[in-house]
Design a protein around this motif. Structure first.
Motif, PDB file in Angstrom:
ATOM      1  N   GLU A   1       7.854  18.567  10.571  1.00 44.90           N
ATOM      2  CA  GLU A   1       6.820  18.150  10.801  1.00 44.90           C
ATOM      3  C   GLU A   1       6.959  16.808  11.985  1.00 44.90           C
ATOM      4  O   GLU A   1       5.946  16.707  12.682  1.00 44.90           O
ATOM      5  N   ALA A   2       7.930  16.063  11.683  1.00 44.80           N
ATOM      6  CA  ALA A   2       8.130  14.790  12.295  1.00 44.80           C
ATOM      7  C   ALA A   2       8.408  15.340  13.803  1.00 44.80           C
ATOM      8  O   ALA A   2       7.788  14.814  14.777  1.00 44.80           O
TER       9      ALA A   2
ATOM     10  N   GLY B   1       0.913  -1.306  -0.079  1.00 45.13           N
ATOM     11  CA  GLY B   1      -0.179   0.042  -0.068  1.00 45.13           C
ATOM     12  C   GLY B   1       0.927   1.260  -0.069  1.00 45.13           C
ATOM     13  O   GLY B   1       0.560   2.240  -0.571  1.00 45.13           O
ATOM     14  N   GLY B   2       1.913   1.287   0.789  1.00 46.89           N
ATOM     15  CA  GLY B   2       2.780   2.436   0.941  1.00 46.89           C
ATOM     16  C   GLY B   2       3.543   2.561  -0.585  1.00 46.89           C
ATOM     17  O   GLY B   2       3.624   3.757  -0.810  1.00 46.89           O
TER      18      GLY B   2
ATOM     19  N   HIS C   1       2.365  11.000   1.772  1.00 43.07           N
ATOM     20  CA  HIS C   1       2.719  12.043   2.629  1.00 43.07           C
ATOM     21  C   HIS C   1       4.350  11.671   3.080  1.00 43.07           C
ATOM     22  O   HIS C   1       4.328  10.893   3.977  1.00 43.07           O
ATOM     23  N   GLU C   2       5.248  12.709   2.801  1.00 42.92           N
ATOM     24  CA  GLU C   2       6.561  12.525   3.482  1.00 42.92           C
ATOM     25  C   GLU C   2       6.760  13.501   4.515  1.00 42.92           C
ATOM     26  O   GLU C   2       6.767  14.702   3.879  1.00 42.92           O
TER      27      GLU C   2
END
Length: 69
Positions: A48-49, A31-32, A42-43
Motif C-alpha cells: 500500500e505504501a 490522536g494517533g 490504518h497501518e
C-alpha cells in the motif's frame, strides 16, 4: 464590522495552524495513539505504501508538466 485579527498582519491567533509546531505535533501524536488504542488506525502494508508513493510521484510529475507549459 468586527474582526478576529489582533493587528498582526491579518493573521488570527486562533486555531491549529497558529499553534507552535511542537504543540501541533503533540496533539497529532495523541490522536494517533488514541486511534491505535481504539483499533481504527490504518497501518499501511509495504505494498500500500509503495502504491501511494507511486501515485504521489505521478501527481507531482503531472503538476510539473502543467507548470512548465
Amino acid at each position: 464590522m468586527a474582526s478576529n485579527n489582533q493587528g498582526n498582519g491579518g493573521k488570527s491567533n486562533r486555531g491549529f495552524a497558529s499553534m507552535d509546531p511542537d504543540r501541533q505535533r503533540q496533539i497529532a501524536s495523541e490522536g494517533g495513539k488514541a486511534a491505535h488504542e481504539k483499533g481504527t488506525a490504518h497501518e499501511f502494508t509495504s505494498e500500500e505504501a509503495r502504491e501511494a508513493g507511486r501515485k504521489g510521484g505521478q501527481a507531482r510529475s503531472a503538476n510539473r508538466k502543467k507548470s512548465a507549459q
